[in-house]
Design an enzyme around this catalytic site. Structure first.
Site, PDB file in Angstrom:
ATOM      1  N   LYS A 121       0.840  -5.585   5.458  1.00  0.00           N
ATOM      2  CA  LYS A 121       1.856  -5.099   4.692  1.00  0.00           C
ATOM      3  C   LYS A 121       1.340  -3.963   3.686  1.00  0.00           C
ATOM      4  CE  LYS A 121       0.394  -5.732  -0.033  1.00  0.00           C
ATOM      5  NZ  LYS A 121       0.161  -6.100  -1.382  1.00  0.00           N
ATOM      6  N   ASP A 139       5.814  -7.745  -0.151  1.00  0.00           N
ATOM      7  CA  ASP A 139       4.509  -7.065  -1.569  1.00  0.00           C
ATOM      8  C   ASP A 139       5.404  -9.493  -2.365  1.00  0.00           C
ATOM      9  OD1 ASP A 139       7.081  -6.130  -2.508  1.00  0.00           O
ATOM     10  OD2 ASP A 139       6.197  -5.489  -3.864  1.00  0.00           O
TER      11      ASP A 139
END
Length: 231
Positions: A121, A139
């Site tokens: 991420k 996310d």
């Protein structure tokens, strides 16, 4: 409507709704964005943006941060939460940059994810927003919305990233990530999404999870300032 077609239509509607969607962390270069993204875990972008000016002024390079006194770093970033663990992560990351990459942030996913505190991420945030390399940032908002839109049933971020990557053009990956994050912070909340004030309502299989009355839903829509306070 086919899944790919619907996904791309939702992306287009979100692009029209949030034409200025961008990473809401403040940064001037890849190193600053990498640090800020690590600090953003379990806190808001607004909070991170409050501490990074002092942090970056005091430690402008990876070498400076690597040589810092941990207690001084902890003091600066304390308000972001989990400050001891975050200090260890950003200083460890800085050490690795100095030792392996001459202090420069590498522009490749396989190298970024080897750095302390950096997962896919975080790596995709840096690649997409600092280097212009398309990446999907999975996310909590992206996970929630991609499932609500019926794009995936997966819960593993890596599998979600791979699945969504087949639905939308690669050139759109970074912008799509920002649009979903903005939409998640402003309208499609975890609790009581503003369904009646949602521009993608006609395309959303989860329409009705939140209030559908336009007046009720409108009260749930967050302003820009309120959205920046949302995790």
């Amino acid at each position: 409507m086919g899944l790919v077609r619907r996904a791309r239509r939702i992306n287009r509607v979100l692009a029209e709704t949030y034409p200025d969607a961008h990473c809401e962390l403040d940064f001037d270069n890849a190193f600053q964005l990498l640090v800020a993204t690590i600090l953003s875990a379990q806190t808001t972008d607004k909070r991170v943006n409050m501490v990074t000016p002092e942090l970056f002024a005091t430690y402008p390079t990876a070498a400076d941060l690597a040589a810092a006194n941990p207690e001084d770093v902890e003091r600066i970033i304390q308000s972001t939460g989990f400050f001891r663990a975050k200090t260890k992560s950003i200083m460890g990351m800085a050490h690795a940059l100095v030792e392996r990459y001459s202090g420069e942030v590498p522009p490749k996913l396989k190298e970024l994810v080897t750095l302390p505190g950096v997962g896919r991420k975080t790596a995709n945030v840096v690649l997409g927003n600092a280097f212009g390399v398309p990446g999907i940032t999975v996310d909590t908002h992206f996970q929630r919305l991609s499932r609500r839109f019926g794009w995936t049933t997966e819960t593993d971020p890596v599998k979600i990233e791979a699945e969504i990557g087949t639905l939308v053009q690669k050139s759109e990956w970074t912008d799509l990530s920002q649009r979903l994050i903005w939409h998640g912070r402003r309208r499609c909340h975890a609790r009581r999404p503003a369904c009646g004030a949602c521009p993608v309502a006609p395309l959303c299989p989860s329409y009705g999870e939140g209030p559908t009355d336009p007046k009720v839903a409108a009260k749930l829509v967050r302003s820009e300032a309120e959205a920046l306070d949302a995790q």
